[in-house]
Scaffold this active site. Structure first.
Site, short mmCIF file in Angstrom:
data_model
loop_
_atom_site.label_atom_id
_atom_site.label_comp_id
_atom_site.label_asym_id
_atom_site.label_seq_id
_atom_site.Cartn_x
_atom_site.Cartn_y
_atom_site.Cartn_z
N ASP A 13 1.58 -0.57 -4.31
CA ASP A 13 1.79 0.44 -5.36
C ASP A 13 0.49 1.08 -5.85
O ASP A 13 0.38 1.46 -7.02
CB ASP A 13 2.53 -0.15 -6.57
CG ASP A 13 3.80 -0.85 -6.16
OD1 ASP A 13 4.51 -0.30 -5.31
OD2 ASP A 13 4.09 -1.94 -6.69
N LYS A 16 -0.73 5.02 -2.47
CA LYS A 16 -1.06 5.39 -1.08
C LYS A 16 -0.36 6.67 -0.65
O LYS A 16 -0.92 7.49 0.06
CB LYS A 16 -0.63 4.27 -0.12
CG LYS A 16 -1.43 3.01 -0.26
CD LYS A 16 -0.95 1.95 0.70
CE LYS A 16 0.41 1.39 0.34
NZ LYS A 16 0.47 0.63 -0.90
N GLY A 40 7.81 2.05 -1.25
CA GLY A 40 8.37 3.23 -1.90
C GLY A 40 7.23 4.15 -2.27
O GLY A 40 6.34 3.76 -3.01
N HIS A 41 7.17 5.30 -1.65
CA HIS A 41 6.11 6.26 -1.96
C HIS A 41 6.70 7.41 -2.74
O HIS A 41 7.64 8.05 -2.30
CB HIS A 41 5.46 6.79 -0.67
CG HIS A 41 4.65 5.75 0.05
ND1 HIS A 41 4.25 5.89 1.35
CD2 HIS A 41 4.17 4.57 -0.37
CE1 HIS A 41 3.54 4.83 1.69
NE2 HIS A 41 3.49 4.02 0.67
N GLN A 225 2.64 -1.58 1.36
CA GLN A 225 2.28 -2.75 0.52
C GLN A 225 0.76 -2.80 0.35
O GLN A 225 0.11 -1.77 0.42
CB GLN A 225 2.83 -4.06 1.12
CG GLN A 225 4.32 -4.22 1.00
CD GLN A 225 5.09 -3.52 2.10
OE1 GLN A 225 4.76 -3.63 3.25
NE2 GLN A 225 6.14 -2.81 1.73
P1 IMP Z 1 9.45 -8.41 0.43
O1 IMP Z 1 8.45 -7.51 1.10
O2 IMP Z 1 10.67 -7.67 -0.04
O3 IMP Z 1 9.78 -9.61 1.26
O4 IMP Z 1 8.77 -8.96 -0.90
C1 IMP Z 1 7.67 -9.88 -0.86
C2 IMP Z 1 6.66 -9.57 -1.97
O5 IMP Z 1 6.04 -8.31 -1.69
C3 IMP Z 1 7.28 -9.41 -3.35
O6 IMP Z 1 6.33 -9.86 -4.30
C4 IMP Z 1 7.46 -7.93 -3.51
O7 IMP Z 1 7.48 -7.51 -4.84
C5 IMP Z 1 6.21 -7.43 -2.79
N1 IMP Z 1 6.36 -6.08 -2.26
C6 IMP Z 1 7.03 -5.69 -1.17
N2 IMP Z 1 6.91 -4.37 -0.98
C7 IMP Z 1 6.12 -3.91 -1.96
C8 IMP Z 1 5.60 -2.63 -2.28
O8 IMP Z 1 5.81 -1.62 -1.59
N3 IMP Z 1 4.82 -2.56 -3.39
C9 IMP Z 1 4.52 -3.65 -4.14
N4 IMP Z 1 4.96 -4.87 -3.86
C10 IMP Z 1 5.76 -5.00 -2.78
#
Ligand code: IMP
Length: 432
Positions: A13, A16, A40-41, A225
């Site tokens: 977040d 990017k 999510g962008h 991420q």
């Molecule tokens: P997962 O990717 O859904 O398996 O989540 C694993 C961890 O990554 C969790 O702490 C999520 O909140 C974090 N996470 C996954 N995608 C994002 C993102 O795009 N931005 C911020 N945190 C993310």
């Protein structure tokens, strides 16, 4: 010619999407190489806001080719919804603008169910995933029982694979997680429909990109991420299930490391994190709430309030090293506009010892206390500033300090969500 990787330098977040959108101007191809619709962008063009979870944000630029590399996991329903929305807004007029690699793994309904049910049953030890089935899909990929897009578009292969895999998934869902089993016929019908839409976007990322390199084109690799969520180098187990650091771009798109010229790490002027896991500079006070409100720190994917804290140079230095960052893009500097003083964490204290390097052990990290340097705020509105030299001196001093404590030069500064609220200090494509 330059090939540039963009990565999140924190816990995701970082903004990017906006930086990729700006750099897309200089690129011919924009590539996503890991993650899925956990990302999510949010992009703002003029007054129009577009949220993309899967499709590279370069899609908002006509004539740019957007590629979803083999390292991505794809939820077909979400992907098709994104295509439909983009077309409705007048984008993606030419379908050849978008290519998905056939080796992309497909997120199936059982992946989502398992992700959510596991989290629900983990109580205090939950990861805080996005519940999109990302982890279970990567598990199946590594476990060699995944379904790839190339399988999905071959009806007999897809039916056979589903028949083989589903009983095991249903057994686990029912007997261990206490969920209802899923129907093979329903999945077959739903996913066969998706296959028909997806087929026309299928291609081979590695071939296309290497041809592009040969032709002297510029490629932009768009990470999702953040580095501290990397499966190997992040704050395990509170991480996502893919290689979010720059090295992931090579495996996730099929391009050799020798073709990468620059790696830009995106970082907010402070820090946020969603989900569980250690966060040394977290602010659980009024200041944390202030950053959340001014920065509108609520997840683009799940809407969850983000945890907020001061800039953490120890964590950032970790990202500089694991990615080999050549430049930093600092976003949301304007969120700090109204603060009298701003803190920067330059080291941690662990049971009285000074720690300068980000600890590998999450239990140690959880007990680290930030050591801060305090700086004066600039107390003025930066949202209209368009060049580095126009920045108030105190804002420039803050940025200079960030360069000093991270050991990485700043390439870009962002002072608002719009494209024009950006200052390019050094263009990684070499065409400033
Ligand atoms: P997962 O990717 O859904 O398996 O989540 C694993 C961890 O990554 C969790 O702490 C999520 O909140 C974090 N996470 C996954 N995608 C994002 C993102 O795009 N931005 C911020 N945190 C993310």
């Amino acid at each position: 010619m330059a090939n540039v990787i963009i990565v999140g330098a924190q816990w995701g977040d970082e903004g990017k999407g906006k930086v990729v959108d700006i750099y897309t101007e200089y690129a011919n191809d924009v590539v996503r190489y890991q993650g899925g619709n956990n990302a999510g962008h949010t992009l703002v063009v003029g007054d129009e806001k577009t949220v993309l979870h899967l499709i590279p944000s370069g899609i908002l630029h006509e004539g740019k080719r957007c590629i979803i590399g083999n390292g991505v996991v794809l939820d077909p329903e979400v992907f098709i919804r994104e295509i439909t929305n983009l077309k409705k807004k007048g984008y993606l007029k030419d379908d050849s603008q978008l290519v998905i690699d056939g080796n992309v793994h497909v997120i199936m309904p059982y992946h989502r169910e398992i992700d959510k049910a596991r989290e629900a049953r983990s109580g205090a030890r939950k990861i805080g995933t996005t519940g999109r089935g990302i982890g279970p899909t990567y598990e199946d990929k590594i476990g060699r029982r995944g379904i790839r897009l190339n399988d999905l578009v071959k009806p007999q292969v897809f039916a056979r694979k589903l028949k083989e895999i589903l009983p095991e998934k249903n057994f686990y869902l029912e007997k261990f997680l206490g969920q209802n089993p899923l129907s093979e016929e329903a999945i077959l019908e739903e996913y066969s429909g998706y296959a028909q839409v997806l087929e026309k976007y299928l291609g081979r990322a590695s071939l296309i990109l290497n041809e592009s390199i040969e032709a002297g084109h510029n490629i932009l690799f768009e990470g999702a991420q953040g580095s501290l969520l990397d499966i190997d180098h992040g704050t395990y187990p509170y991480v996502t299930s893919s290689s979010t650091i720059a090295g992931g771009a090579c495996t996730g798109a099929g391009v050799g490391p020798r073709f990468i010229d620059e790696v830009i790490g995106i970082s907010k002027a402070y820090v946020t994190r969603v989900g569980e896991g250690p966060f040394p500079t977290e602010l659980n006070d009024e200041m944390g709430e202030k950053l959340r409100q001014i920065g509108q720190e609520f997840g683009a994917t799940t809407g969850r309030p983000r945890r907020t804290g001061w800039f953490d140079a120890v964590a950032l230095r970790e990202a500089v090293r694991t990615n080999g960052l050549t430049g930093l893009a600092i976003t949301k500097l304007d969120v700090l506009n109204e603060l009298d003083t701003i803190k920067i964490c330059t080291a941690y204290s662990y049971h009285g010892d000074m720690v300068e390097t980000f600890p590998q052990d999450p239990d140690i990290l959880a007990e680290c206390k930030p050591v801060y340097e305090e700086m004066e705020g600039w107390n003025s509105d930066l949202s209209g500033v368009r060049s580095y030299d126009e920045l108030p001196e105190k804002a420039r001093l803050y940025l200079k300090k960030l360069e000093e404590v991270t050991g990485c030069p700043i390439a870009l500064v962002s002072v608002g969500p719009r494209r024009d609220q950006t200052m390019q200090v050094k263009n990684p494509f070499g065409s400033n």
